[in-house]
Design a protein around this motif. Structure first.
Motif, short mmCIF file in Angstrom:
data_model
loop_
_atom_site.label_atom_id
_atom_site.label_comp_id
_atom_site.label_asym_id
_atom_site.label_seq_id
_atom_site.Cartn_x
_atom_site.Cartn_y
_atom_site.Cartn_z
N THR A 45 0.85 -1.19 0.00
CA THR A 45 0.00 0.00 0.00
C THR A 45 0.89 1.24 0.00
OG1 THR A 45 -0.10 0.14 2.41
CG2 THR A 45 -1.79 -1.21 1.31
N ASP A 64 -11.05 -1.34 -6.72
CA ASP A 64 -11.39 -0.16 -7.53
C ASP A 64 -10.18 0.25 -8.35
OD1 ASP A 64 -12.67 2.19 -8.49
OD2 ASP A 64 -11.64 3.35 -6.93
N TRP A 66 -8.46 2.68 -10.75
CA TRP A 66 -8.69 4.10 -11.00
C TRP A 66 -7.37 4.81 -11.30
CZ3 TRP A 66 -6.65 7.96 -7.77
CH2 TRP A 66 -6.02 7.48 -6.62
N THR A 68 -5.61 9.11 -11.17
CA THR A 68 -5.82 10.48 -10.70
C THR A 68 -6.37 11.38 -11.80
OG1 THR A 68 -3.52 11.04 -11.23
CG2 THR A 68 -3.99 10.35 -8.96
N ILE A 77 -15.04 8.09 -6.01
CA ILE A 77 -14.34 7.89 -4.74
C ILE A 77 -15.20 8.23 -3.52
CG2 ILE A 77 -12.39 8.72 -3.34
CD1 ILE A 77 -10.72 8.55 -5.97
N GLY A 96 -8.12 0.44 -3.22
CA GLY A 96 -7.91 1.34 -4.35
C GLY A 96 -6.74 0.83 -5.17
N ASN A 98 -4.69 1.92 -7.92
CA ASN A 98 -4.29 3.03 -8.77
C ASN A 98 -3.43 2.55 -9.93
OD1 ASN A 98 -2.01 5.21 -9.36
ND2 ASN A 98 -3.97 6.19 -9.00
N VAL A 111 -4.59 10.91 -2.75
CA VAL A 111 -5.28 10.09 -1.74
C VAL A 111 -5.51 10.91 -0.47
CG1 VAL A 111 -5.01 8.09 -0.20
CG2 VAL A 111 -4.57 7.86 -2.66
N ILE A 116 -9.05 9.42 1.53
CA ILE A 116 -9.43 8.03 1.27
C ILE A 116 -8.96 7.18 2.44
CG2 ILE A 116 -9.10 6.05 -0.26
CD1 ILE A 116 -8.74 8.07 -2.58
N TYR A 118 -9.47 3.80 2.90
CA TYR A 118 -9.16 2.41 2.60
C TYR A 118 -7.77 2.31 1.95
CZ TYR A 118 -11.42 4.05 -1.74
OH TYR A 118 -11.80 4.78 -2.85
N THR A 120 -4.71 1.82 -0.50
CA THR A 120 -4.50 2.09 -1.93
C THR A 120 -3.13 1.57 -2.32
OG1 THR A 120 -5.89 4.07 -1.83
CG2 THR A 120 -4.38 3.91 -3.68
N THR A 123 -0.83 -0.13 -8.87
CA THR A 123 -1.07 -1.43 -9.49
C THR A 123 -0.19 -1.64 -10.72
OG1 THR A 123 -3.36 -1.20 -8.78
CG2 THR A 123 -2.90 -2.92 -10.39
#
Length: 172
Positions: A45, A64, A66, A68, A77, A96, A98, A111, A116, A118, A120, A123
């Motif tokens: 994370t 999710d 996503w 920016t 979000i 999340g 990303n 973030v 946020i 949760y 993130t 990815t």
């Protein structure tokens, strides 16, 4: 004249067959899709914690995907934050995913600015590819047994909420 009449009569028949085909085909493929096992991953994370998807069995996981720069992602979000706070006690985990490439600091600032709560992760392309992400945002819902139950491309608050409600109320 006889050939003209035959060709003229063929068009309504062909058109009718096309219409019947167009209306029946979606119903032929509308059966329940089989669930497939979610591809496992272990990622860090933004705050350095490690997340392994397979270790979250027993929970409903909303991944999710996503970025920016994606306006519908930014719009979704606040809804995901609400779902996380509302269904977290019922076994929902939101992650999340990303997909921005490059500067991680931009993602961290984003973030924080969106508050946020949760986890993130940034990815890797391989993980996005493994989940069949073709557009943003994409929500992938994984059930308590680790099976992909839904993939929703685009921001659709009603569809995501309905599926989260269904999955969190299922018995393990």
């Amino acid at each position: 004249m006889n050939n003209f009449r035959r060709s003229f009569l063929k068009w309504p028949v062909v058109l009718s067959l096309c219409l019947v085909w167009a209306f029946l085909l979606p119903h032929c493929t509308n059966k329940e899709r089989e669930s497939v096992s979610a591809p496992d991953f272990t990622l860090k994370t933004l705050d350095g914690q490690e997340i392994t998807l397979s270790k979250l069995k027993g929970k409903v996981v909303l991944l999710d995907f996503w970025a920016t720069w994606c306006a519908p992602c930014r719009e979704s979000i606040p809804h995901l934050i609400h779902l996380y706070k509302t269904y977290g006690e019922k076994g929902l985990e939101v992650i999340g995913m990303n997909v921005d490439r490059g500067d991680t600091d931009t993602v961290v600032r984003f973030v924080k600015s969106m508050d946020i709560p949760y986890p993130t992760v940034v990815t890797p392309e391989e993980v996005s590819r493994n989940f069949g992400v073709t557009g943003l945002p994409t929500a992938v819902l994984v059930d308590k047994q680790g099976m992909i139950r839904e993939k929703i491309v685009g921001f659709n608050a009603a569809a995501v909420t309905a599926k989260v409600t269904d999955l969190t109320s299922e018995k393990p």
